[in-house]
Write a protein that holds these residues in place. Structure first.
Motif, PDB file in Angstrom:
ATOM      1  N   ILE A  58       0.846  -1.201   0.000  1.00 19.69           N
ATOM      2  CA  ILE A  58       0.000   0.000   0.000  1.00 19.69           C
ATOM      3  C   ILE A  58       0.877   1.245   0.000  1.00 19.69           C
ATOM      4  O   ILE A  58       0.653   2.189  -0.762  1.00 19.69           O
ATOM      5  N   ARG A  59       1.902   1.248   0.841  1.00 21.10           N
ATOM      6  CA  ARG A  59       2.803   2.411   0.908  1.00 21.10           C
ATOM      7  C   ARG A  59       3.530   2.621  -0.421  1.00 21.10           C
ATOM      8  O   ARG A  59       3.717   3.761  -0.853  1.00 21.10           O
ATOM      9  N   VAL A  61       2.507   1.754  -3.502  1.00 23.82           N
ATOM     10  CA  VAL A  61       1.558   2.274  -4.492  1.00 23.82           C
ATOM     11  C   VAL A  61       1.258   3.745  -4.226  1.00 23.82           C
ATOM     12  O   VAL A  61       1.218   4.561  -5.155  1.00 23.82           O
ATOM     13  N   MET A  62       1.086   4.090  -2.960  1.00 16.25           N
ATOM     14  CA  MET A  62       0.788   5.482  -2.617  1.00 16.25           C
ATOM     15  C   MET A  62       1.962   6.398  -2.953  1.00 16.25           C
ATOM     16  O   MET A  62       1.768   7.504  -3.465  1.00 16.25           O
ATOM     17  N   ARG A  63       3.190   5.952  -2.682  1.00 17.06           N
ATOM     18  CA  ARG A  63       4.362   6.772  -3.014  1.00 17.06           C
ATOM     19  C   ARG A  63       4.485   6.948  -4.527  1.00 17.06           C
ATOM     20  O   ARG A  63       4.824   8.028  -5.002  1.00 17.06           O
ATOM     21  N   ALA A  64       4.209   5.888  -5.272  1.00 16.96           N
ATOM     22  CA  ALA A  64       4.281   5.976  -6.733  1.00 16.96           C
ATOM     23  C   ALA A  64       3.239   6.960  -7.261  1.00 16.96           C
ATOM     24  O   ALA A  64       3.529   7.752  -8.168  1.00 16.96           O
ATOM     25  N   GLY A  65       2.055   6.933  -6.688  1.00 21.66           N
ATOM     26  CA  GLY A  65       1.018   7.888  -7.095  1.00 21.66           C
ATOM     27  C   GLY A  65       1.375   9.306  -6.710  1.00 21.66           C
ATOM     28  O   GLY A  65       1.092  10.254  -7.444  1.00 21.66           O
ATOM     29  N   ALA A  66       2.019   9.477  -5.560  1.00 22.63           N
ATOM     30  CA  ALA A  66       2.397  10.807  -5.090  1.00 22.63           C
ATOM     31  C   ALA A  66       3.464  11.421  -5.977  1.00 22.63           C
ATOM     32  O   ALA A  66       3.476  12.640  -6.198  1.00 22.63           O
ATOM     33  N   VAL A  75       2.432   6.909   4.749  1.00 25.39           N
ATOM     34  CA  VAL A  75       1.153   6.304   5.141  1.00 25.39           C
ATOM     35  C   VAL A  75       1.335   5.615   6.486  1.00 25.39           C
ATOM     36  O   VAL A  75       2.197   4.765   6.639  1.00 25.39           O
ATOM     37  N   GLU A  76       0.520   6.013   7.451  1.00 26.34           N
ATOM     38  CA  GLU A  76       0.514   5.393   8.778  1.00 26.34           C
ATOM     39  C   GLU A  76      -0.790   4.608   8.902  1.00 26.34           C
ATOM     40  O   GLU A  76      -1.860   5.128   8.581  1.00 26.34           O
ATOM     41  N   ILE A  77      -0.686   3.370   9.351  1.00 26.46           N
ATOM     42  CA  ILE A  77      -1.882   2.554   9.545  1.00 26.46           C
ATOM     43  C   ILE A  77      -2.147   2.479  11.041  1.00 26.46           C
ATOM     44  O   ILE A  77      -1.357   1.939  11.795  1.00 26.46           O
TER      45      ILE A  77
END
Length: 78
Positions: A58-59, A61-66, A75-77
């Motif tokens: 998840i982290r 994918v989120m970094r790639a999108g950012a 991202v903190e869960i």
């Protein structure tokens, strides 16, 4: 936009989709925006995964999108 992406990813993983919540902090001194993902306690294992593999994915994918929108994120869960 990034918040919506995180909600979409998390909602696909959990049973209780109503418990998925994302809060966003203001950028810190290094210009990093922290996204806090909150899910129900019974779904925490689904989001973290074995040895944290799903959380790491998840982290990633989120970094790639950012990067595409020229942002630095974490991202903190919770």
């Amino acid at each position: 936009m990034m918040k919506d992406l995180l909600i979409t990813i998390a909602s696909a993983l959990v049973e209780d989709k109503t418990a998925v919540e994302v809060t966003v902090d203001e950028p810190n001194e290094e210009n990093v925006v922290v996204y806090h993902l909150h899910v129900g306690s019974e779904d925490m294992g689904r989001v973290i995964g074995k040895q944290g593999r799903i959380a790491k994915a998840i982290r990633t994918v989120m970094r790639a999108g950012a990067v595409r929108v020229n942002e630095k994120i974490a991202v903190e869960i919770d």
